[in-house]
Each structure stands twice: as structure tokens, then as C-alpha cells.
Design an enzyme around this catalytic site. Structure first.
Site, PDB file in Angstrom:
ATOM      1  N   TYR A  88      43.523  39.512  40.750  1.00 21.42           N
ATOM      2  CA  TYR A  88      43.227  38.074  40.678  1.00 21.42           C
ATOM      3  C   TYR A  88      43.605  37.527  39.295  1.00 21.42           C
ATOM      4  O   TYR A  88      44.326  36.541  39.169  1.00 21.42           O
ATOM      5  CB  TYR A  88      41.732  37.801  40.959  1.00 21.42           C
ATOM      6  CG  TYR A  88      41.349  36.400  40.543  1.00 21.42           C
ATOM      7  CD1 TYR A  88      41.747  35.310  41.296  1.00 21.42           C
ATOM      8  CD2 TYR A  88      40.639  36.158  39.349  1.00 21.42           C
ATOM      9  CE1 TYR A  88      41.451  34.009  40.895  1.00 21.42           C
ATOM     10  CE2 TYR A  88      40.337  34.878  38.936  1.00 21.42           C
ATOM     11  CZ  TYR A  88      40.741  33.806  39.720  1.00 21.42           C
ATOM     12  OH  TYR A  88      40.460  32.524  39.311  1.00 21.42           O
TER      13      TYR A  88
ATOM     14  N   SER B  96      42.226  30.419  34.226  1.00 30.04           N
ATOM     15  CA  SER B  96      40.889  30.997  34.078  1.00 30.04           C
ATOM     16  C   SER B  96      40.755  31.688  32.731  1.00 30.04           C
ATOM     17  O   SER B  96      41.742  32.209  32.188  1.00 30.04           O
ATOM     18  CB  SER B  96      40.709  32.031  35.194  1.00 30.04           C
ATOM     19  OG  SER B  96      39.591  32.838  34.957  1.00 30.04           O
TER      20      SER B  96
ATOM     21  N   LYS C  32      46.715  34.837  37.779  1.00 25.57           N
ATOM     22  CA  LYS C  32      46.595  33.647  36.918  1.00 25.57           C
ATOM     23  C   LYS C  32      47.539  33.753  35.718  1.00 25.57           C
ATOM     24  O   LYS C  32      48.169  32.781  35.335  1.00 25.57           O
ATOM     25  CB  LYS C  32      45.138  33.485  36.421  1.00 25.57           C
ATOM     26  CG  LYS C  32      44.163  33.087  37.519  1.00 25.57           C
ATOM     27  CD  LYS C  32      44.487  31.714  38.084  1.00 25.57           C
ATOM     28  CE  LYS C  32      43.628  31.371  39.268  1.00 25.57           C
ATOM     29  NZ  LYS C  32      44.097  30.198  40.033  1.00 25.57           N
TER      30      LYS C  32
HETATM   31  P1  NAD Z   1      37.582  27.616  46.296  1.00 26.73           P
HETATM   32  O1  NAD Z   1      37.905  28.860  47.045  1.00 26.73           O
HETATM   33  O2  NAD Z   1      36.313  26.921  46.613  1.00 26.73           O
HETATM   34  O3  NAD Z   1      38.787  26.547  46.453  1.00 26.73           O
HETATM   35  C1  NAD Z   1      40.119  26.951  46.642  1.00 26.73           C
HETATM   36  C2  NAD Z   1      40.646  26.199  47.859  1.00 26.73           C
HETATM   37  O4  NAD Z   1      42.008  26.569  48.070  1.00 26.73           O
HETATM   38  C3  NAD Z   1      39.887  26.529  49.141  1.00 26.73           C
HETATM   39  O5  NAD Z   1      39.470  25.333  49.762  1.00 26.73           O
HETATM   40  C4  NAD Z   1      40.902  27.283  49.984  1.00 26.73           C
HETATM   41  O6  NAD Z   1      40.712  27.041  51.377  1.00 26.73           O
HETATM   42  C5  NAD Z   1      42.204  26.729  49.464  1.00 26.73           C
HETATM   43  N1  NAD Z   1      43.373  27.595  49.647  1.00 26.73           N
HETATM   44  C6  NAD Z   1      43.546  28.879  49.232  1.00 26.73           C
HETATM   45  N2  NAD Z   1      44.753  29.331  49.594  1.00 26.73           N
HETATM   46  C7  NAD Z   1      45.382  28.309  50.242  1.00 26.73           C
HETATM   47  C8  NAD Z   1      46.648  28.149  50.864  1.00 26.73           C
HETATM   48  N3  NAD Z   1      47.534  29.154  50.913  1.00 26.73           N
HETATM   49  N4  NAD Z   1      46.951  26.953  51.426  1.00 26.73           N
HETATM   50  C9  NAD Z   1      46.053  25.945  51.413  1.00 26.73           C
HETATM   51  N5  NAD Z   1      44.840  26.019  50.844  1.00 26.73           N
HETATM   52  C10 NAD Z   1      44.512  27.211  50.270  1.00 26.73           C
HETATM   53  O7  NAD Z   1      37.677  27.970  44.759  1.00 26.73           O
HETATM   54  P2  NAD Z   1      37.241  27.111  43.491  1.00 26.73           P
HETATM   55  O8  NAD Z   1      36.082  27.769  42.878  1.00 26.73           O
HETATM   56  O9  NAD Z   1      37.181  25.682  43.849  1.00 26.73           O
HETATM   57  O10 NAD Z   1      38.484  27.396  42.549  1.00 26.73           O
HETATM   58  C11 NAD Z   1      39.601  26.531  42.494  1.00 26.73           C
HETATM   59  C12 NAD Z   1      40.667  27.170  41.627  1.00 26.73           C
HETATM   60  O11 NAD Z   1      40.127  27.399  40.332  1.00 26.73           O
HETATM   61  C13 NAD Z   1      41.165  28.510  42.124  1.00 26.73           C
HETATM   62  O12 NAD Z   1      42.550  28.597  41.886  1.00 26.73           O
HETATM   63  C14 NAD Z   1      40.423  29.511  41.259  1.00 26.73           C
HETATM   64  O13 NAD Z   1      41.128  30.706  41.096  1.00 26.73           O
HETATM   65  C15 NAD Z   1      40.315  28.752  39.947  1.00 26.73           C
HETATM   66  N6  NAD Z   1      39.180  29.188  39.120  1.00 26.73           N
HETATM   67  C16 NAD Z   1      37.933  29.228  39.672  1.00 26.73           C
HETATM   68  C17 NAD Z   1      36.862  29.663  38.906  1.00 26.73           C
HETATM   69  C18 NAD Z   1      35.482  29.764  39.496  1.00 26.73           C
HETATM   70  O14 NAD Z   1      34.675  30.525  38.962  1.00 26.73           O
HETATM   71  N7  NAD Z   1      35.151  29.043  40.564  1.00 26.73           N
HETATM   72  C19 NAD Z   1      37.064  30.025  37.572  1.00 26.73           C
HETATM   73  C20 NAD Z   1      38.351  29.951  37.037  1.00 26.73           C
HETATM   74  C21 NAD Z   1      39.408  29.532  37.836  1.00 26.73           C
HETATM   75  C1  WQD Z   2      28.491  36.508  35.147  1.00 24.56           C
HETATM   76  C2  WQD Z   2      27.553  37.486  34.446  1.00 24.56           C
HETATM   77  C3  WQD Z   2      27.782  39.748  35.228  1.00 24.56           C
HETATM   78  C4  WQD Z   2      26.347  38.956  39.300  1.00 24.56           C
HETATM   79  C5  WQD Z   2      34.063  35.706  37.317  1.00 24.56           C
HETATM   80  C6  WQD Z   2      35.538  36.037  37.298  1.00 24.56           C
HETATM   81  C7  WQD Z   2      36.272  35.027  36.447  1.00 24.56           C
HETATM   82  C8  WQD Z   2      35.963  33.577  36.906  1.00 24.56           C
HETATM   83  C9  WQD Z   2      34.491  33.339  37.021  1.00 24.56           C
HETATM   84  C10 WQD Z   2      37.637  32.879  38.427  1.00 24.56           C
HETATM   85  C11 WQD Z   2      28.214  38.811  34.089  1.00 24.56           C
HETATM   86  C12 WQD Z   2      26.418  39.200  35.568  1.00 24.56           C
HETATM   87  C13 WQD Z   2      26.735  38.836  37.979  1.00 24.56           C
HETATM   88  C14 WQD Z   2      25.180  39.694  39.599  1.00 24.56           C
HETATM   89  C15 WQD Z   2      24.866  40.099  37.254  1.00 24.56           C
HETATM   90  N1  WQD Z   2      36.494  33.316  38.212  1.00 24.56           N
HETATM   91  N2  WQD Z   2      26.005  39.390  36.984  1.00 24.56           N
HETATM   92  N3  WQD Z   2      24.467  40.229  38.564  1.00 24.56           N
HETATM   93  O1  WQD Z   2      32.364  37.974  35.978  1.00 24.56           O
HETATM   94  O2  WQD Z   2      31.980  36.232  34.178  1.00 24.56           O
HETATM   95  O3  WQD Z   2      33.581  35.773  35.983  1.00 24.56           O
HETATM   96  O4  WQD Z   2      33.882  34.365  37.815  1.00 24.56           O
HETATM   97  O5  WQD Z   2      38.545  32.741  37.665  1.00 24.56           O
HETATM   98  O6  WQD Z   2      37.622  35.321  36.571  1.00 24.56           O
HETATM   99  O7  WQD Z   2      35.713  37.335  36.772  1.00 24.56           O
HETATM  100  O8  WQD Z   2      31.197  35.789  36.516  1.00 24.56           O
HETATM  101  O9  WQD Z   2      29.224  35.127  37.790  1.00 24.56           O
HETATM  102  O10 WQD Z   2      30.389  37.286  38.389  1.00 24.56           O
HETATM  103  O11 WQD Z   2      29.114  37.140  36.252  1.00 24.56           O
HETATM  104  O12 WQD Z   2      24.185  40.607  36.368  1.00 24.56           O
HETATM  105  O13 WQD Z   2      24.788  39.858  40.781  1.00 24.56           O
HETATM  106  O14 WQD Z   2      26.505  37.813  35.362  1.00 24.56           O
HETATM  107  O15 WQD Z   2      27.701  41.085  34.859  1.00 24.56           O
HETATM  108  O16 WQD Z   2      27.658  39.241  32.877  1.00 24.56           O
HETATM  109  P1  WQD Z   2      32.266  36.570  35.588  1.00 24.56           P
HETATM  110  P2  WQD Z   2      29.970  36.319  37.340  1.00 24.56           P
END
Ligand code: NAD
Ligand code: WQD
Length: 333
Positions: free
Chosen positions: A148, A124, A152
């Protein structure tokens, strides 16, 4: 090539399964559905018109995950499995470290035992912390401000150490920026439990009338309109990046690190007005104070992924807003 998609029932996982299968890969999903539903897998199958082998297992538990490796000759893993809510991770740090790190460690153990030499890992942009924009892959990482994010940083480190010990293996660390949007079919997308903490699902639930008003966290940042700037990336572009990453690992060993973003920053207010315009809806909002732990600006340097992976995001913020709304209107109950 047979790919195990760990956490493949989730938001990014389902979209990636579609792209992998369309690119000719064989896919198996392992997921315990702790943050997803079986329905998402059925809908993914509907999009591609074929069944996907599915294992309902906790990936961090050896007795549950090992049969998946015993029953299948797996060539590579895409590892999405993890908990991802930043706020929740502050309240439940042990659960976050336990789940996220144990999933990664267990998959490494299985890779060694079953001679699976390729892994793509979901990292991330959060690993950059409050660095100078644009964030580039060679920047020193700053300490994460929540468990979290730290899970990562540690996950990346574990995999780098794993490759030092096994130089014939290959790992790709993909640092996602802010994934939003949904599949064009309207069949799969993000459906968070309870009140969303991320911006796009919140906007979309305000537009649908499920929530009354968006709270914008701060308009006093040093950005063009004072609201926070992020690099929003369409989940389908992100999914395609995984296909490129696994392709690259097929031919190479070692560690590869790439940002998956668009390279373009969008403010909260810009996202709200674009959503209103393309979908012809209203998103009432109110400016409130900053959210703890938020940074002003975050966007990706995208040259490395472009040059080495031959991947670049193709969809714009309008597409992201349109596809999110289609998913919200037709599929979320
Ligand atoms: P998500 O929660 O929709 O998908 C993650 C999946 O992993 C889920 O289906 C959950 O049931 C499964 N899971 C979690 N722990 C498990 C376990 N112990 N055994 C089996 N399954 C398990 O999340 P996403 O948005 O699809 O994100 C996927 C990956 O990408 C995550 O690792 C997340 O941290 C990373 N990521 C997401 C974002 C984002 O904003 N969505 C941003 C950066 C990184
Ligand atoms: C985006 C912008 C908020 C909600 C998070 C995690 C990051 C990654 C993606 C997994 C910011 C603003 C938000 C609201 C708002 N996840 N906001 N009102 O914080 O950039 O990233 O998700 O890895 O690790 O930290 O994403 O969508 O929460 O916020 O004004 O109700 O929207 O302040 O500027 P963020 P976000």
C-alpha cells in the site's frame, strides 16, 4: 470550476465534496463503491441540500471512465480512488498495485486527452517511513514497508514525471497523517467493513459494545507513555486542505507537496482516555505485543502548508472523539 472527485463516495471524499460545494465548486463523483456505499453520497447530498452527479465506474478501466470526461468539461481532479488497508495489501499486493497505480495512470491519460490540467492526489505520511519526527516535505522518502505504502510512493513519482513532461499542468501531492473524526452533522463518517484495523474505528466499536476490548499494540516504545504516537487530524480539516490545494492549482503550474496534519502527536493511551472523557464511555483495553511494521512516532511538520497554502488544522483531539462518537451512535447500524 468543475471538479471530478475520483473515489468521492469514500470517507475523505464525501467530506471533501461537502467543503468543495460549500466553497462554490461544481462537483462530480466517480466511484465503483468497492469500499463505500451509495448511501454515503445521499447523506452528503442531504448535508449540502443538492444532488451531486454520480458515475458508478471503475476509474482504472478506460471504457468506464472516459464517458465521464466526454460528457463533462472537467477543470480539475481530486484523486482519492484507491485501496487503503495496509494488512490486506501485504496479502494482495498485485490487486493493490493494479488498482492504485492503474487509477492514477488512467486519470493522467484522461488529463492529457481532455486537457484537464489540475490534479490533487491523496498521498500519505507512510511515504516517510521511519524517519525522524517531525516529518517535513523535504525529507528523503524511505522505502515503504508494505505494498500500500509503496503504491503511494510510486503514485507520487508517476505524477512528478507527468509534470516534467507537461510543465503547464499542476499537481498537488497531499500527505495525510491519521484522519479520524466525522462530519458534525453525524451523517457521514468512516464505516469500515468487518473488524477495523485502524485505531479510532476500533475504539469507537469497543465503546459501542460491538467489540469487547481494544488491543493496544505495545507499551514499550520510546514515547511518553510507551504507546505509539500519531498525528490525528480531523477529516473536516483535511477536507478543507483540499479546497486550499485546488485553489492554489488554479493559479499555478508545477508540483506542490504538503503535509496535512496538526503537528501534534497523541499516544494510543491519550486517545483512549480522551475518548472516554469527552464521551463519558468506557473503552476496555489490554496491552499486547507490537504490531509488525508499526513505528514509534509520526507527526507532521506543518509550516509549509501554513505558509504556502494558508491552511492549518483547527480541530483538536476532543472534537475528533466527539464527532466520531456522534457518527457511531446515530448513523452506523
Ligand atoms: P475510502 O476507501 O473510504 O475511499 C476511497 C474510495 O475510492 C472508495 O469510495 C472506493 O470505492 C473508491 N475506489 C477505489 N478503487 C476504485 C476504482 N478502481 N474505481 C473507482 N473507485 C474506486 O478511503 P479514504 O479513507 O477516503 O481514503 C481516500 C484516499 O486517501 C485513498 O487513496 C487513501 O489511500 C488515502 N489516504 C487515506 C488515509 C486514511 O487513513 N484514511 C491516510 C492517508 C491516505
Ligand atoms: C495508530 C496507532 C497502532 C489499532 C495507518 C496506515 C497509514 C495511514 C493511516 C493510509 C498505532 C495503534 C491500532 C489497534 C492499536 N493510512 N493501534 N490497536 O498505523 O498509524 O496508519 O492508517 O495511508 O498508511 O499505516 O494507523 O490507526 O492503524 O494505528 O494499538 O487495534 O494505534 O499500533 O500506534 P497507522 P492505525
Amino acid at each position: 470550476m468543475k471538479v471530478l472527485v475520483a473515489g468521492g463516495a469514500g470517507y475523505i471524499g464525501t467530506h471533501t465534496c461537502v467543503e468543495l460545494i460549500q466553497a462554490g465548486y461544481e462537483v462530480i463523483i466517480a466511484d465503483n463503491l468497492c469500499n463505500s456505499k451509495m448511501d454515503a453520497v445521499y447523506r452528503t447530498e442531504q448535508i449540502i441540500g443538492q444532488k451531486i452527479p454520480f458515475y458508478l465506474v471503475n476509474i482504472s478501466v478506460k471504457s468506464e471512465i472516459e464517458p465521464v470526461f466526454m460528457e463533462n468539461k472537467i477543470d480539475g481532479i481530486i484523486h482519492f480512488a484507491g485501496l487503503k488497508a495496509v494488512g490486506e495489501s501485504v496479502e494482495q499486493p498485485i490487486e493493490y498495485y493494479q488498482n492504485n497505480l492503474n487509477c492514477t495512470l488512467m486519470l493522467c491519460e484522461m488529463m492529457k486527452k481532455y486537457n484537464v490540467k489540475k490534479m490533487v492526489f491523496s498521498s500519505s505520511a507512510t511515504v516517510y517511513g521511519d524517519n525522524e519526527v517531525p516529518f517535513t516535505e523535504d525529507m528523503p522518502l524511505l522505502p515503504a514497508t508494505n505494498p500500500y505504502g509503496e503504491s503511494k510512493v510510486i503514485g507520487e513519482r508517476i505524477l512528478q514525471d507527468f509534470i516534467v513532461a507537461h510543465p503547464d499542468y499542476a499537481v498537488s501531492l497531499l500527505r495525510y497523517f491519521n484522519p479520524i473524526g466525522a462530519h458534525e452533522s453525524g451523517l457521514i463518517g468512516e464505516d469500515p467493513e468487518g473488524i477495523p484495523s485502524n485505531l479510532m474505528p476500533y475504539i469507537s466499536q469497543v465503546a459501542s459494545g460491538k467489540l469487547s476490548k481494544l488491543k493496544i499494540f505495545g507499551n514499550d516504545y520510546p514515547t511518553s507513555d510507551g504507546t505509539g504516537v500519531r498525528d490525528y487530524i480531523h477529516v473536516v480539516d483535511l477536507a478543507k486542505g483540499h479546497v486550499k490545494a485546488i485553489e492554489q492549482l488554479e493559479k499555478n503550474a508545477g508540483v506542490y507537496i504538503y503535509n496535512l496534519g496538526t503537528g501534534r502527536g497523541t499516544s494510543v493511551l491519550e486517545l483512549v482516555t480522551t475518548f472516554e472523557k469527552v464521551n463519558q464511555v468506557k473503552v476496555p483495553y489490554q496491552i499486547v505485543g507490537r504490531r509488525a511494521g508499526d513505528i514509534a512516532e509520526c507527526y507532521a511538520g506543518v509550516e509549509k502548508a501554513k505558509n504556502e497554502l494558508c491552511w492549518a488544522a483547527e480541530k483538536n483531539v476532543e472534537d475528533m472523539c466527539r464527532d466520531t462518537w456522534r457518527w457511531q451512535c446515530y448513523s452506523i447500524k
